[in-house]
Design an enzyme around this catalytic site. Structure first.
Site, PDB file in Angstrom:
ATOM      1  N   SER A   1     115.784 -36.948 -64.746  1.00 48.70           N
ATOM      2  CA  SER A   1     116.860 -36.304 -65.494  1.00 48.70           C
ATOM      3  C   SER A   1     118.177 -36.911 -65.046  1.00 48.70           C
ATOM      4  CB  SER A   1     116.863 -34.791 -65.231  1.00 48.70           C
ATOM      5  OG  SER A   1     117.152 -34.531 -63.864  1.00 48.70           O
ATOM      6  N   LYS A   2     119.270 -36.424 -65.625  1.00 50.47           N
ATOM      7  CA  LYS A   2     120.580 -36.983 -65.268  1.00 50.47           C
ATOM      8  C   LYS A   2     120.897 -36.803 -63.785  1.00 50.47           C
ATOM      9  CE  LYS A   2     122.882 -36.829 -69.755  1.00 50.47           C
ATOM     10  NZ  LYS A   2     124.030 -36.317 -70.530  1.00 50.47           N
ATOM     11  N   ARG A   3     120.425 -35.704 -63.212  1.00 49.52           N
ATOM     12  CA  ARG A   3     120.721 -35.484 -61.782  1.00 49.52           C
ATOM     13  C   ARG A   3     119.945 -36.468 -60.912  1.00 49.52           C
ATOM     14  NH1 ARG A   3     116.933 -32.359 -58.927  1.00 49.52           N
ATOM     15  NH2 ARG A   3     115.251 -31.487 -60.201  1.00 49.52           N
ATOM     16  N   HIS A   4     118.843 -37.022 -61.424  1.00 50.73           N
ATOM     17  CA  HIS A   4     118.068 -37.992 -60.668  1.00 50.73           C
ATOM     18  C   HIS A   4     118.599 -39.414 -60.841  1.00 50.73           C
ATOM     19  CE1 HIS A   4     114.752 -34.876 -61.288  1.00 50.73           C
ATOM     20  NE2 HIS A   4     114.839 -34.971 -59.984  1.00 50.73           N
TER      21      HIS A   4
END
Length: 452
Positions: A234-237
């Site tokens: 995801s974007k946080r990753h």
């Protein structure tokens, strides 16, 4: 047979990191086999495709150094060709007009939620008047289909799991499944390398190859990238656009090297320059398990490439508008070897390099201010000694300070710390005596006098 690979992104957003890895693997495979690497923009979704997204894809690939052979193919302009193939399949008895209404289709799905749709028009019938229709493929009713995948191995599905999928919509526009196969055939693609989320599509697309009597390309479905915690990326990753990594201060060669190692290996090699990547890359060492995106590893790799990078290039990246004839440029060039030893991103490098660009009076970091408050008397004692140095170089400056430290019973660090704070505005920098040499005597004394 000449190897031909392709990267086929949809221009509905940025070139994300997973797509960039797919492009890289296709590029490397083609280069390794002295083949051709093509780019196809799958812009058939007219409501979501944008020129901005196309530009972002092209820019991202250019930044990564993934040059395609020839001009990019645009899928939408080939819609007439796609439709021709669908109609040809009808003539061959491999596809058929389907007059099933949307209401009938929804009723089937409600009653048979897990069943594949087999059209009542599969074997023909009398068409109703003034009723719109789609063209569907005649999927096989029995047997099985096998894919000998270069990454996943031998994968087989029963044909009963395949549906009579739509080839042409009722408005005459082609579906994704049809367009992809026709384009891959017409472009002469011999090897398809894509994410394993497309594996199920392969069995459906093979029906079109079989119906048209075309030779299907080889397939290699690479595992997806997960986050460091094993969850879907995801974007946080790190599921960001390639442009975001550029903005975060990563070098393209570092991102390319990191993406290469996400799912592929060559022994224990970690640092793999482009020429070695082309020489070593093949599909036999692509793993079947999802790889994990780790920012810490990317930063360490980026730090390596920053240390290896040409100094003038680094200056151009962190200060693109700087005048090469300026004193600041000269100082940056002289000091870059020391600056780039600690930096893991270009942002960190620019922050460290500001000591050679900023004008007086300096702005001081809070910790530097604390050091100056405690070391003002030390600086006042050292200032006349430094002023007296005639041969201005880091060896003479250090020896002067060392002699003073020995004479006064101090450690050299007790003098170096306030000197660093005074001349850089920071508590951490490259060796302070080297910094003083690069700044020059006049600038150094000016900064010291400002705080004394």
């Amino acid at each position: 047979m000449t190897v031909v690979t392709r990267f086929a992104p949809s221009p509905t957003g940025f070139l994300h990191i997973g797509g960039a890895r797919t492009a890289l693997f296709n590029w490397l495979y083609a280069k390794h086999h002295n083949g051709t690497f093509l780019l196809r923009i799958e812009d058939t979704d007219r409501t979501r495709s944008t020129q901005a997204a196309i530009d972002a894809i092209l820019d991202g690939m250019k930044w990564l150094g993934l040059d395609c052979d020839g001009e990019p193919f645009m899928q939408f302009v080939r819609a007439t060709r796609h439709a021709e193939v669908a109609h040809e399949m009808v003539k061959l008895g491999k596809a058929f007009p389907c007059y099933t209404t949307q209401a009938e289709l929804e009723e089937f799905r409600t009653k048979n939620p897990n069943a594949k749709f087999r059209s009542p028009w599969h074997d023909g019938g009398t068409p109703p008047e003034n009723t719109p229709f789609v063209i569907r493929i005649k999927s096989p009713l029995d047997g099985e289909t096998t894919v000998n995948d270069k990454v996943q191995g031998t994968v087989t599905v029963k044909n009963s799991e395949l549906d009579d999928m739509i080839l042409l919509r009722s408005d005459g526009t082609p579906t994704y499944m049809l367009a992809v196969v026709v384009d891959d055939h017409d472009m002469g693609v011999t090897q398809i390398i894509r994410g394993d989320d497309h594996l199920t599509n392969t069995f459906r697309q093979l029906m079109i190859y079989d119906a048209m009597g075309w030779t299907a390309p080889s397939f290699a479905h690479i595992p997806l990238i997960h986050g460091a915690d094993g969850a879907k990326l995801s974007k946080r990753h790190g599921a960001l656009g390639v442009d975001a990594y550029r903005d975060m201060g990563y070098l393209p060669e570092a991102v390319r090297n990191y993406l290469l190692r996400l799912g592929w290996s060559h022994g224990d090699e970690e640092i793999i320059p482009a020429d070695k990547a082309i020489e070593w890359f093949d599909l036999d060492t692509v793993g079947k398990s999802p790889s994990r995106f780790d920012f810490a590893k990317l930063e360490n790799l980026n730090g390596h490439y920053i240390r290896e990078a040409d100094n003038a290039r680094l200056i151009g990246l962190i200060y693109p508008g700087i005048d090469k004839a300026s004193l600041s440029y000269s100082r940056l060039l002289s000091g870059m070897n020391g600056l780039k030893q600690r930096a893991k991103t270009l942002i960190e490098l620019k922050e460290a390099a500001s000591i050679y660009v900023i004008a007086r009076p300096l702005a001081f970091e809070p910790k530097a201010t604390e050091i100056l408050d405690k070391g003002k008397d030390i600086l006042k004692a050292v200032l006349p000694l430094v002023e007296a140095i005639s041969n201005w170089n880091h060896t003479e400056i250090e020896q002067t300070c060392r002699t003073h430290a020995e004479t006064t019973g101090q450690k050299l660090g007790a003098i170096a710390q306030p000197l660093r704070a005074a001349v850089t505005g920071k508590s951490v920098s490259p060796g302070v005596f080297e910094v003083m040499e690069i700044l020059g005597k006049e600038e150094t004394l000016g900064r010291l006098r400002d705080v004394c």
